[in-house]
Design a protein around this motif. Structure first.
Motif, mmCIF file in Angstrom:
data_model
loop_
_atom_site.group_PDB
_atom_site.id
_atom_site.type_symbol
_atom_site.label_atom_id
_atom_site.label_comp_id
_atom_site.label_asym_id
_atom_site.label_seq_id
_atom_site.Cartn_x
_atom_site.Cartn_y
_atom_site.Cartn_z
ATOM 1 N N VAL A 91 0.851 -1.190 0.000
ATOM 2 C CA VAL A 91 0.000 0.000 0.000
ATOM 3 C C VAL A 91 0.883 1.235 0.000
ATOM 4 C CG1 VAL A 91 -1.850 -1.181 1.250
ATOM 5 C CG2 VAL A 91 -0.136 0.123 2.524
ATOM 6 N N TYR A 92 0.322 2.324 -0.514
ATOM 7 C CA TYR A 92 0.959 3.631 -0.379
ATOM 8 C C TYR A 92 0.110 4.476 0.562
ATOM 9 C CZ TYR A 92 4.837 3.465 -3.654
ATOM 10 O OH TYR A 92 6.029 3.180 -4.266
ATOM 11 N N LEU A 93 0.792 5.187 1.486
ATOM 12 C CA LEU A 93 0.143 6.016 2.492
ATOM 13 C C LEU A 93 0.644 7.449 2.394
ATOM 14 C CD1 LEU A 93 0.651 3.535 5.470
ATOM 15 C CD2 LEU A 93 -1.410 3.777 4.072
ATOM 16 N N ASN A 94 -0.187 8.363 2.856
ATOM 17 C CA ASN A 94 0.212 9.766 2.866
ATOM 18 C C ASN A 94 1.362 9.974 3.837
ATOM 19 O OD1 ASN A 94 0.107 12.544 2.340
ATOM 20 N ND2 ASN A 94 -1.203 12.893 4.108
ATOM 21 N N ASN A 95 2.344 10.717 3.409
ATOM 22 C CA ASN A 95 3.462 11.095 4.276
ATOM 23 C C ASN A 95 3.138 12.469 4.847
ATOM 24 O OD1 ASN A 95 5.863 11.843 5.489
ATOM 25 N ND2 ASN A 95 7.136 11.054 3.824
ATOM 26 N N PHE A 96 2.747 12.532 6.117
ATOM 27 C CA PHE A 96 2.269 13.788 6.703
ATOM 28 C C PHE A 96 3.396 14.791 6.879
ATOM 29 C CE2 PHE A 96 -0.783 10.542 7.905
ATOM 30 C CZ PHE A 96 -1.962 11.142 7.533
ATOM 31 N N TYR A 100 4.756 15.007 -0.696
ATOM 32 C CA TYR A 100 5.240 14.683 -2.031
ATOM 33 C C TYR A 100 6.113 13.427 -2.052
ATOM 34 C CZ TYR A 100 3.450 19.272 -3.192
ATOM 35 O OH TYR A 100 2.628 20.348 -3.379
ATOM 36 N N CYS A 101 6.286 12.801 -0.914
ATOM 37 C CA CYS A 101 7.051 11.549 -0.821
ATOM 38 C C CYS A 101 6.224 10.498 -0.094
ATOM 39 C CB CYS A 101 8.378 11.769 -0.113
ATOM 40 S SG CYS A 101 9.488 12.916 -0.944
ATOM 41 N N PRO A 102 5.193 9.940 -0.748
ATOM 42 C CA PRO A 102 4.326 8.949 -0.082
ATOM 43 C C PRO A 102 5.124 7.755 0.425
ATOM 44 C CG PRO A 102 3.384 9.668 -2.176
ATOM 45 C CD PRO A 102 4.765 10.213 -2.131
ATOM 46 N N LYS A 103 4.618 7.153 1.491
ATOM 47 C CA LYS A 103 5.280 6.018 2.118
ATOM 48 C C LYS A 103 4.722 4.710 1.577
ATOM 49 C CE LYS A 103 4.330 6.815 6.371
ATOM 50 N NZ LYS A 103 4.341 6.660 7.839
ATOM 51 N N ALA A 104 5.607 3.743 1.351
ATOM 52 C CA ALA A 104 5.207 2.393 0.948
ATOM 53 C C ALA A 104 5.223 1.496 2.177
ATOM 54 C CB ALA A 104 6.136 1.851 -0.119
ATOM 55 N N MET A 105 4.227 0.631 2.273
ATOM 56 C CA MET A 105 4.144 -0.277 3.411
ATOM 57 C C MET A 105 3.778 -1.668 2.921
ATOM 58 S SD MET A 105 1.633 -0.165 6.761
ATOM 59 C CE MET A 105 2.266 1.411 7.326
ATOM 60 N N ALA A 106 4.530 -2.662 3.395
ATOM 61 C CA ALA A 106 4.237 -4.061 3.081
ATOM 62 C C ALA A 106 3.357 -4.646 4.186
ATOM 63 C CB ALA A 106 5.524 -4.863 2.965
ATOM 64 N N LEU A 107 2.375 -5.451 3.797
ATOM 65 C CA LEU A 107 1.461 -6.091 4.727
ATOM 66 C C LEU A 107 1.300 -7.553 4.333
ATOM 67 C CD1 LEU A 107 -1.249 -3.300 4.687
ATOM 68 C CD2 LEU A 107 0.271 -3.774 6.607
ATOM 69 N N GLU A 253 -9.753 1.107 18.564
ATOM 70 C CA GLU A 253 -10.324 -0.145 18.058
ATOM 71 C C GLU A 253 -9.568 -0.640 16.835
ATOM 72 O OE1 GLU A 253 -14.465 0.443 17.271
ATOM 73 O OE2 GLU A 253 -15.044 -0.463 19.187
ATOM 74 N N MET A 254 -9.223 0.280 15.936
ATOM 75 C CA MET A 254 -8.498 -0.115 14.734
ATOM 76 C C MET A 254 -7.085 -0.567 15.086
ATOM 77 S SD MET A 254 -8.120 1.934 11.165
ATOM 78 C CE MET A 254 -7.145 1.260 9.810
ATOM 79 N N LYS A 255 -6.465 0.089 16.056
ATOM 80 C CA LYS A 255 -5.143 -0.349 16.475
ATOM 81 C C LYS A 255 -5.185 -1.754 17.050
ATOM 82 C CE LYS A 255 -2.228 2.256 18.540
ATOM 83 N NZ LYS A 255 -1.575 3.137 19.517
ATOM 84 N N ALA A 256 -6.241 -2.045 17.780
ATOM 85 C CA ALA A 256 -6.378 -3.392 18.342
ATOM 86 C C ALA A 256 -6.535 -4.433 17.228
ATOM 87 C CB ALA A 256 -7.563 -3.436 19.291
ATOM 88 N N ALA A 257 -7.249 -4.054 16.133
ATOM 89 C CA ALA A 257 -7.451 -4.992 15.036
ATOM 90 C C ALA A 257 -6.156 -5.269 14.293
ATOM 91 C CB ALA A 257 -8.500 -4.454 14.066
ATOM 92 N N PHE A 258 -5.211 -4.334 14.325
ATOM 93 C CA PHE A 258 -3.939 -4.518 13.640
ATOM 94 C C PHE A 258 -2.788 -4.470 14.639
ATOM 95 C CE2 PHE A 258 -6.900 -2.961 10.496
ATOM 96 C CZ PHE A 258 -6.619 -3.718 9.372
ATOM 97 N N GLY A 259 -3.031 -5.050 15.791
ATOM 98 C CA GLY A 259 -2.035 -5.020 16.846
ATOM 99 C C GLY A 259 -0.753 -5.759 16.515
ATOM 100 N N ASP A 260 -0.814 -6.679 15.553
ATOM 101 C CA ASP A 260 0.379 -7.450 15.198
ATOM 102 C C ASP A 260 1.233 -6.758 14.143
ATOM 103 O OD1 ASP A 260 -1.745 -7.769 13.401
ATOM 104 O OD2 ASP A 260 -0.915 -9.634 12.606
ATOM 105 N N LEU A 261 0.841 -5.554 13.737
ATOM 106 C CA LEU A 261 1.571 -4.844 12.685
ATOM 107 C C LEU A 261 2.069 -3.505 13.228
ATOM 108 C CD1 LEU A 261 -0.847 -5.509 9.687
ATOM 109 C CD2 LEU A 261 1.238 -6.759 10.271
ATOM 110 N N PRO A 262 3.305 -3.467 13.715
ATOM 111 C CA PRO A 262 3.830 -2.228 14.313
ATOM 112 C C PRO A 262 3.788 -1.033 13.361
ATOM 113 C CG PRO A 262 5.270 -4.092 14.801
ATOM 114 C CD PRO A 262 4.267 -4.577 13.808
ATOM 115 N N ALA A 263 4.012 -1.267 12.082
ATOM 116 C CA ALA A 263 4.014 -0.151 11.129
ATOM 117 C C ALA A 263 2.632 0.482 11.040
ATOM 118 C CB ALA A 263 4.465 -0.632 9.750
ATOM 119 N N VAL A 264 1.576 -0.326 11.109
ATOM 120 C CA VAL A 264 0.211 0.203 11.083
ATOM 121 C C VAL A 264 -0.063 0.963 12.378
ATOM 122 C CG1 VAL A 264 -2.227 -0.397 10.959
ATOM 123 C CG2 VAL A 264 -0.572 -1.627 9.547
ATOM 124 N N GLN A 265 0.392 0.429 13.497
ATOM 125 C CA GLN A 265 0.220 1.114 14.780
ATOM 126 C C GLN A 265 0.841 2.511 14.736
ATOM 127 O OE1 GLN A 265 -1.003 -0.629 17.919
ATOM 128 N NE2 GLN A 265 -1.931 -1.797 16.268
#
Length: 812
Positions: A91-96, A100-107, A253-265
């Motif tokens: 996925v590509y995410l907004n870099n806050f 102009y340099c979006p972040k790439a994340m593997a899941l 709640e969303m953090k709990a759903a993706f608790g195993d993914l530190p990058a998402v946290q």
């Protein structure tokens, strides 16, 4: 012609496939063959390359088209991919910090889609929760309390200033420019006229008091911006506290759903902070969009909908994938290959954001295999160089070619590159492979594995039963009716003919499949339950008929004596040569008259075709070889003093190849020996300087071309063709030619040397040198040598006469 002259029997002209040797009734009785035949070398290379995980071991598959390269490659890669794990989603995410340099994340596979769905739900919850949190009595009361406290502080300052001013006979006035003091008397403001009538001392006293009070009030008012800032900060803190409370539960709640993914946290915490700091601006954007101040579609999603900055751009979704991907990209443009950043027009400018990043084939194939057509790849601008950069760097970096060339001037993105773990397989023709190997120094570093597909396989090695099982599988996949034994035998014979070798079978499965379909069509028209040999032969005849117009026109011009070709009688210095024409998949032979003329000269053989730029380099080479042969055989004791010319009569196009060099030599020997050549015979074969006749291509078509002319004029039993003995193994002649030979109405002579050939053509022994070094009297070689000696004597005599006439000594 005597019967003692060697010629081939009918059984040597075509290697038939006996239907009785096949142990089945129809292909429905056979177990279809899995895989392919005769491509063991290529299969080994593909399997090795697919298993080798080191950098640079990408694969280039080359070979003739129609050999099933794409099908085989896809089958082997899918077999290998089925044993490999499913790659990650991307996925590509907004870099806050830097939009102009979006972040790439593997899941993990499937979690990318879950994250995108959950984020959309979170955004919707937040958009509803935040306005609701601001629309409560508690929030309004707290805001009102802060505002009231600020107003009270202002009022206290003004009241204190008013009280002190009254002690000095003054009052405070609010004017458009601020606060001012005015003198009062008896509760009334003194008017300017009255003030001017006061004693000067009193006026000065009042002015001094006003100045002092003004300074004190100014000092007090200077605290108000600080108090206002404190007010705004207090309001901001209340707003942030309210926002944090409103969004806290959905985000947690969303953090709990993706608790195993530190990058998402971590990303969710960044979103929480950004919402707290910027929510009022985002709500303002939404209000502007709702009021029409911003037109949807004018800008990116980021601009039309502020909350879209928190969305997830899912570019690789492997949630429904069971193993490593195998991707074939049919249109490998630069953007389709490595992805692209799209732009939208807004008020004349092109703008973009991370949500407009689109994936390419390399993204979809990441962790698996990417198959590309080499020709299509090389014809797309920038695609080949982009692919090489990606393979060298082992990462997919999105770049716009136009930016590097300064073709466009837009604000674009620099997305974070994605690591690459893809095996690339290119499929193309051999000449593309060898061209890249020679012209591109990086090619062999990046494509270390070459898988070479053969156009044919050995008939004995493959076996008739195995080939029949291959045909059975092709028939089932094409949904055709079964072929009986005779039909299969006819297809095998045709495959041998297509291979151009009686000991091989064509592996051009596309042409074989076409034949199967067309034979099936004919069988359906006849309502036959199975396809027989007659249907296969009718299909072959139909293929030839549809492509045979040019051959018919050429042969018609010979039959009508427009193009001169003799099929009977004798002629000196004239022979029937054979050429082959290739028009797409259809090839046919055509006889051509070749003539030679000789005279006294300096040993030069003139190739008329070359002199007028109609002869190709291979043809010119063949003619030069003739000079070498003549010099070696006849020039040992005397200088070659001949002049000669060779030409293809009534040839109006280019001539190339050396397959006519033996015919040219026969014509030249005939002209020198002044012996006639039988015009009922035609010749093909190349020759070397030792007089050995060498194999050529298209032998079947050449024989059939001359046979058709002879048949049209009437077969006499004297007609035939001389072919190189080395070409006997390549013979797969038509059945009508075989039957004519069987009935002794046409003959085919295998020739290994020029001496054998000239004996057949002239009916005169070639002759070999005896112990005295001389050729036998009356032999072809003796006649040629005697003629050359006469040329040499004449040249010597001419030289001596010319020298005597000028007073110079004669010379040879």
């Amino acid at each position: 012609m005597t019967s003692s002259l060697p010629y081939l029997s009918a059984d040597q002209l075509c290697r038939d496939c006996d239907p009785d040797s096949l142990d089945f009734e129809t292909t429905a009785d056979l177990q279809p063959l899995e895989g392919v035949l005769g491509q063991e070398r290529a299969l080994e290379a593909i399997r090795f390359g697919a298993a080798m995980k080191h950098n640079g071991y990408n694969i280039f598959v080359h070979g003739p088209s129609g050999t099933g390269r794409h099908t085989v490659v896809e089958s082997l890669l899918r077999e290998r991919a089925g044993k490999e794990p499913v790659p990650d989603d991307w996925v590509y995410l907004n870099n806050f910090r830097d939009p102009y340099c979006p972040k790439a994340m593997a899941l993990p596979a499937g979690r990318g889609r879950a994250l995108a769905t959950a984020m959309d739900a979170l955004i919707e919850d937040i958009r509803q929760a935040i306005p609701a949190a601001f629309d409560t009595d508690d929030f309004r009361n707290r805001v009102e309390a802060i505002e009231e406290a600020f107003r009270e502080r202002q009022q206290k300052v003004l009241e204190a200033a008013q009280a002190e001013a009254e002690g000095h006979g003054l009052t405070i006035l609010r004017t458009p420019s601020g606060f001012a003091f005015a003198p009062v008397a008896d509760g009334e403001i003194i008017k300017p006229e009255a003030f001017n009538e006061l004693p000067e001392e009193r006026r000065k006293e009042i002015e001094k008091a006003i100045e002092e009070q003004q300074k004190k009030l100014q000092a007090s008012l200077q605290q108000m911006p600080k108090w206002d800032k404190e007010r705004r900060q207090a309001l901001r803190e209340i707003g942030q506290e309210t926002i944090a409370f409103a969004i806290g539960h959905p985000i947690d709640e969303m953090k709990a759903a993706f608790g195993d993914l530190p990058a998402v946290q971590e990303h969710l915490e960044v979103i929480r902070q950004d919402l707290v700091e910027n929510v009022h601006g985002l709500l303002g954007q939404e209000a502007a969009a709702a009021s029409g101040a911003a037109t949807p579609g004018e800008g990116s999603r980021h601009e039309a909908n502020g909350f879209a900055r928190y969305a997830v751009n899912l570019i690789v979704d492997n949630g429904d994938t069971a193993n490593a991907p195998v991707v074939y990209e049919d249109h490998p443009t630069h953007g389709n290959l490595i992805g692209r950043v799209e732009h939208v027009s807004r008020m004349g400018a092109l703008v973009t954001d991370f949500s407009l990043i689109k994936p390419g084939a390399l993204h979809r194939a990441n962790g698996g295999y990417l198959v590309l057509d080499a020709r299509k790849l090389l014809t797309e601008p920038f695609a080949w160089e982009a692919l090489k950069r990606v393979l060298r760097a082992r990462e997919i970096r999105l770049e716009t070619p136009g930016e590097g060339l300064a073709l466009i001037n837009t604000v674009s993105l620099t997305p974070e590159p994605i690591p690459l773990a893809t095996k690339v397989v290119l499929i193309g023709e051999p000449r593309i492979y060898y061209l890249l190997s020679q012209a591109d120094p990086e090619f062999e570093t990046l494509f270390k594995i070459a898988a070479d597909f053969d156009a044919e396989g050995k008939r004995g090695t493959i076996g008739m039963t195995a080939y029949a099982r291959l045909l059975a599988g092709m028939i089932i996949r094409a949904r055709l009716r079964p072929f009986d034994r005779s039909g299969v035998a006819a297809v095998i014979e045709r495959a041998t003919r297509l291979a151009g070798d009686s000991e091989k079978l064509s592996l051009d499965l596309q042409r074989v499949t076409d034949l199967l379909r067309e034979a099936d069509f004919i069988a359906r028209e006849e309502r036959s339950p199975a396809v027989r040999a007659s249907h296969v032969r009718a299909a072959i005849a139909g293929q030839i008929r549809r492509a045979d117009k040019l051959r018919e026109r050429m042969h018609e011009s010979i039959e009508r004596n427009i193009v001169l070709v003799d099929t009977e009688g004798d002629a000196v210095g004239q022979v029937n040569g054979l050429s082959v024409y290739q028009l797409g998949a259809h090839a046919f032979g055509k006889p051509t008259r070749i003539t030679a003329r000789v005279w006294l000269g300096t040993g030069k053989v003139v190739d008329i075709e070359r002199e007028v730029d109609l002869g190709g380099p291979l043809h010119s080479k063949g003619v030069l070889i003739l000079s070498g042969f003549l010099g070696q055989r006849y020039g040992g004791a005397m200088p070659l003093s001949l002049g000669a010319s060779l030409v293809f009569e009534q040839s109006y196009g280019g001539v190339d190849g050396d397959s006519a060099s033996s015919a040219e030599l026969y014509a030249l020997l005939s002209a020198l020996a002044e012996l006639p050549i039988r015009q009922s015979l035609a010749v093909t074969g190349s020759v070397n300087q030792h007089g050995h006749v060498q194999a050529i291509g298209g032998v079947n078509e050449k024989i059939e071309g001359f046979f058709d002319i002879c048949k049209a004029r009437g077969l006499t039993g004297e007609q035939g063709v001389l072919i190189p003995a080395a070409n006997v193994t390549h013979l797969m002649l038509r059945h009508d030619v075989v039957e004519a030979v069987r009935k002794d109405r046409f003959r085919i002579y295998p020739v290994a040397s020029i001496d054998q050939g000239i004996e057949i053509l002239t009916g005169r022994p070639a002759g070999a040198r005896g112990p005295d070094g001389a050729y036998p009297e009356g032999s072809v070689n003796r006649l040629v040598e005697d003629r050359l000696r006469r040329f040499a004597d004449a040249r010597r005599h001419f030289g001596a006469s010319a020298a005597a006439g000028t007073g110079k000594p004669g010379s040879e």
